[in-house]
Design a protein around this motif. Structure first.
Motif, PDB file in Angstrom:
ATOM      1  N   VAL A   7       0.837  -1.204   0.000  1.00 46.06           N
ATOM      2  CA  VAL A   7       0.000   0.000   0.000  1.00 46.06           C
ATOM      3  C   VAL A   7       0.870   1.252   0.000  1.00 46.06           C
ATOM      4  O   VAL A   7       0.603   2.216  -0.728  1.00 46.06           O
ATOM      5  N   VAL A   8       1.937   1.247   0.820  1.00 48.31           N
ATOM      6  CA  VAL A   8       2.840   2.399   0.892  1.00 48.31           C
ATOM      7  C   VAL A   8       3.507   2.637  -0.460  1.00 48.31           C
ATOM      8  O   VAL A   8       3.589   3.779  -0.946  1.00 48.31           O
ATOM      9  N   ILE A   9       3.977   1.572  -1.082  1.00 49.40           N
ATOM     10  CA  ILE A   9       4.628   1.703  -2.390  1.00 49.40           C
ATOM     11  C   ILE A   9       3.657   2.234  -3.431  1.00 49.40           C
ATOM     12  O   ILE A   9       4.007   3.091  -4.254  1.00 49.40           O
ATOM     13  N   LEU A  10       2.408   1.757  -3.388  1.00 49.47           N
ATOM     14  CA  LEU A  10       1.401   2.231  -4.338  1.00 49.47           C
ATOM     15  C   LEU A  10       1.122   3.720  -4.147  1.00 49.47           C
ATOM     16  O   LEU A  10       1.011   4.479  -5.124  1.00 49.47           O
ATOM     17  N   ILE A  11       1.031   4.154  -2.889  1.00 45.56           N
ATOM     18  CA  ILE A  11       0.777   5.574  -2.613  1.00 45.56           C
ATOM     19  C   ILE A  11       1.944   6.432  -3.098  1.00 45.56           C
ATOM     20  O   ILE A  11       1.740   7.496  -3.703  1.00 45.56           O
ATOM     21  N   LEU A  12       3.167   5.979  -2.850  1.00 43.72           N
ATOM     22  CA  LEU A  12       4.343   6.719  -3.325  1.00 43.72           C
ATOM     23  C   LEU A  12       4.383   6.770  -4.854  1.00 43.72           C
ATOM     24  O   LEU A  12       4.727   7.796  -5.451  1.00 43.72           O
ATOM     25  N   LEU A  13       4.018   5.667  -5.483  1.00 44.30           N
ATOM     26  CA  LEU A  13       3.975   5.608  -6.940  1.00 44.30           C
ATOM     27  C   LEU A  13       2.943   6.591  -7.482  1.00 44.30           C
ATOM     28  O   LEU A  13       3.208   7.326  -8.454  1.00 44.30           O
ATOM     29  N   GLU A  14       1.778   6.636  -6.862  1.00 40.97           N
ATOM     30  CA  GLU A  14       0.727   7.539  -7.326  1.00 40.97           C
ATOM     31  C   GLU A  14       1.102   8.998  -7.090  1.00 40.97           C
ATOM     32  O   GLU A  14       0.792   9.866  -7.914  1.00 40.97           O
ATOM     33  N   ALA A  15       1.782   9.268  -5.967  1.00 39.30           N
ATOM     34  CA  ALA A  15       2.236  10.636  -5.710  1.00 39.30           C
ATOM     35  C   ALA A  15       3.246  11.080  -6.769  1.00 39.30           C
ATOM     36  O   ALA A  15       3.189  12.208  -7.285  1.00 39.30           O
ATOM     37  N   ALA A  16       4.173  10.182  -7.115  1.00 42.28           N
ATOM     38  CA  ALA A  16       5.157  10.499  -8.157  1.00 42.28           C
ATOM     39  C   ALA A  16       4.474  10.702  -9.504  1.00 42.28           C
ATOM     40  O   ALA A  16       4.883  11.559 -10.299  1.00 42.28           O
ATOM     41  N   LEU A  17       3.432   9.939  -9.775  1.00 49.67           N
ATOM     42  CA  LEU A  17       2.695  10.076 -11.022  1.00 49.67           C
ATOM     43  C   LEU A  17       2.032  11.447 -11.122  1.00 49.67           C
ATOM     44  O   LEU A  17       2.117  12.114 -12.163  1.00 49.67           O
ATOM     45  N   VAL A  18       1.391  11.876 -10.051  1.00 48.06           N
ATOM     46  CA  VAL A  18       0.729  13.180 -10.063  1.00 48.06           C
ATOM     47  C   VAL A  18       1.741  14.305 -10.259  1.00 48.06           C
ATOM     48  O   VAL A  18       1.522  15.244 -11.042  1.00 48.06           O
ATOM     49  N   ILE A  19       2.878  14.205  -9.576  1.00 51.26           N
ATOM     50  CA  ILE A  19       3.910  15.247  -9.693  1.00 51.26           C
ATOM     51  C   ILE A  19       4.473  15.286 -11.114  1.00 51.26           C
ATOM     52  O   ILE A  19       4.608  16.355 -11.717  1.00 51.26           O
ATOM     53  N   SER A  20       4.790  14.113 -11.668  1.00 54.75           N
ATOM     54  CA  SER A  20       5.351  14.087 -13.019  1.00 54.75           C
ATOM     55  C   SER A  20       4.312  14.496 -14.053  1.00 54.75           C
ATOM     56  O   SER A  20       4.644  15.104 -15.074  1.00 54.75           O
ATOM     57  N   TRP A  21       3.045  14.184 -13.801  1.00 57.80           N
ATOM     58  CA  TRP A  21       1.974  14.575 -14.725  1.00 57.80           C
ATOM     59  C   TRP A  21       1.833  16.101 -14.755  1.00 57.80           C
ATOM     60  O   TRP A  21       1.550  16.687 -15.804  1.00 57.80           O
ATOM     61  N   SER A  22       2.033  16.724 -13.607  1.00 55.05           N
ATOM     62  CA  SER A  22       1.960  18.182 -13.526  1.00 55.05           C
ATOM     63  C   SER A  22       3.211  18.848 -14.077  1.00 55.05           C
ATOM     64  O   SER A  22       3.195  20.042 -14.385  1.00 55.05           O
ATOM     65  N   ALA A  23       4.295  18.073 -14.193  1.00 54.21           N
ATOM     66  CA  ALA A  23       5.586  18.640 -14.580  1.00 54.21           C
ATOM     67  C   ALA A  23       5.575  19.214 -15.981  1.00 54.21           C
ATOM     68  O   ALA A  23       6.352  20.128 -16.289  1.00 54.21           O
ATOM     69  N   GLY A  24       4.708  18.710 -16.865  1.00 53.93           N
ATOM     70  CA  GLY A  24       4.662  19.227 -18.222  1.00 53.93           C
ATOM     71  C   GLY A  24       4.233  20.672 -18.273  1.00 53.93           C
ATOM     72  O   GLY A  24       4.817  21.497 -18.999  1.00 53.93           O
ATOM     73  N   PHE A  25       3.213  21.021 -17.490  1.00 52.46           N
ATOM     74  CA  PHE A  25       2.738  22.400 -17.465  1.00 52.46           C
ATOM     75  C   PHE A  25       3.781  23.317 -16.834  1.00 52.46           C
ATOM     76  O   PHE A  25       4.072  24.405 -17.347  1.00 52.46           O
ATOM     77  N   VAL A  26       4.355  22.868 -15.728  1.00 54.22           N
ATOM     78  CA  VAL A  26       5.365  23.672 -15.035  1.00 54.22           C
ATOM     79  C   VAL A  26       6.619  23.807 -15.901  1.00 54.22           C
ATOM     80  O   VAL A  26       7.243  24.873 -15.958  1.00 54.22           O
ATOM     81  N   GLY A  27       7.001  22.722 -16.596  1.00 51.80           N
ATOM     82  CA  GLY A  27       8.184  22.769 -17.448  1.00 51.80           C
ATOM     83  C   GLY A  27       8.039  23.759 -18.586  1.00 51.80           C
ATOM     84  O   GLY A  27       8.975  24.510 -18.907  1.00 51.80           O
ATOM     85  N   ILE A  28       6.866  23.795 -19.210  1.00 49.56           N
ATOM     86  CA  ILE A  28       6.617  24.777 -20.270  1.00 49.56           C
ATOM     87  C   ILE A  28       6.670  26.188 -19.707  1.00 49.56           C
ATOM     88  O   ILE A  28       7.277  27.095 -20.300  1.00 49.56           O
TER      89      ILE A  28
END
Length: 313
Positions: free
Chosen positions: A18-39
């Motif tokens: 469960v902990v690994i899944l939560i960390l994975l999902e948190a990383a996914l949300v951050i990286s998904w947002s990274a495209g807008f911030v990167g531009i």
């Protein structure tokens, strides 16, 4: 007796999963947002289409050796539709939200509008796939659009942003939704993702090259900010986000992963506030909450007409 003794050892393993899944999902949300911030970061260092050109070109070239050597042989009749999908999903979508950011539309609001992809897919499903919207989909679409209007209404007063610029991410999202549905209908849509993504990136790079040349040059800017922005967009926003996306799908259900991605707009808003000083407001928070309710209603009521395209962010 041995089964009973094994129970305590299973609980820590399940907890760690469960902990690994939560960390994975948190990383996914951050990286998904990274495209807008990167531009948003990169446009302070180079012209917009030059950024999009090099992001697409580098991504496509890195994937090209794997596309040519791993998986089935790429046939011309399969590659041509992928070029079309690249023109819609990559060029149309990326240019839409990136231009909106460059004209001053708040980065978090752009992320919110582009996160309305399930609504756009539902709306276009009738003319493209012949699937009429259900009552729940109409209700969710209305709620989602109401939330966007609430969130964007306040932002209209925070700067000299042309009104039409708010329509750019809408057009980009519709372009991505159309590509998603066409890819679902096409036999070429079954191509492995590393092959389709390489072709789409390279076809988008060819289109962005024309606009970049019109802006002045296709040569990279010898600036740490430009180089860092491109590397960020390629490895974090493109490869990182989609690797985590597919990994999350293996660890969890598509419904849960989709719901997790709806957290990307608020994360983007906070990120843009911290990095660039873009203002936050209660109207944006309320509009965000309202629109997410509408998106969830549409996503749950929607027929499985196709997932998200690899062009996202």
């Amino acid at each position: 007796m041995s089964d009973v003794a094994a129970l305590p050892s299973r609980r820590p393993n399940r907890m760690w999963a469960v902990v690994i899944l939560i960390l994975l999902e948190a990383a996914l949300v951050i990286s998904w947002s990274a495209g807008f911030v990167g531009i948003r970061f990169a446009i302070d260092h180079a012209p917009l289409f030059l950024i999009l050109f090099w992001r697409s070109l580098v991504s496509g070239l890195i994937l090209l050796p794997f596309a040519l050597t791993v998986g089935p042989k790429i046939r011309l009749q399969d590659a041509v539709p992928q070029m079309l999908f690249g023109a819609l999903a990559m060029s149309g979508y990326l240019a839409g939200f990136a231009l909106a950011i460059s004209y001053g539309v708040p980065t978090g609001l752009v992320a919110l509008i582009t996160d309305m992809l399930p609504l756009a897919v539902a709306i276009l499903s009738w003319p493209v796939l012949g699937q009429a919207l259900t009552a729940r989909q109409w209700l969710g679409s209305f709620i989602g659009l109401t939330g966007v209007l609430i969130a964007s209404g306040w932002s209209l007063d925070i700067g000299n942003v042309p009104l039409w610029a708010y329509g750019l991410p809408v057009l980009g999202t519709l372009s991505l939704a159309l590509a998603t549905l066409l890819q679902k209908r096409s036999p070429a849509g079954a191509m492995p993702v590393h092959q389709s993504l390489s072709i789409q990136c390279l076809s988008a790079a060819a289109i962005f090259a024309l606009f970049s040349w019109h802006e002045g040059s296709v040569l990279p800017v010898l600036d740490p900010g430009f180089v860092g922005g491109i590397l960020w967009l390629v490895f974090v926003a493109t490869f990182g986000a989609w690797s985590l996306y597919y990994l999350a799908l293996k660890k969890s259900s598509p419904a849960r992963v989709t719901a997790i991605l709806y957290l990307s707009p608020p994360v983007t808003m906070i990120w843009a506030f911290v990095m660039f000083g873009e203002p936050l407001s209660w109207a944006m928070a309320v509009g965000l909450a309202v629109s997410l309710v509408g998106i969830v209603i549409v996503a749950r009521a929607q027929q499985p007409a196709g997932g998200q395209s690899p062009a996202h962010a």
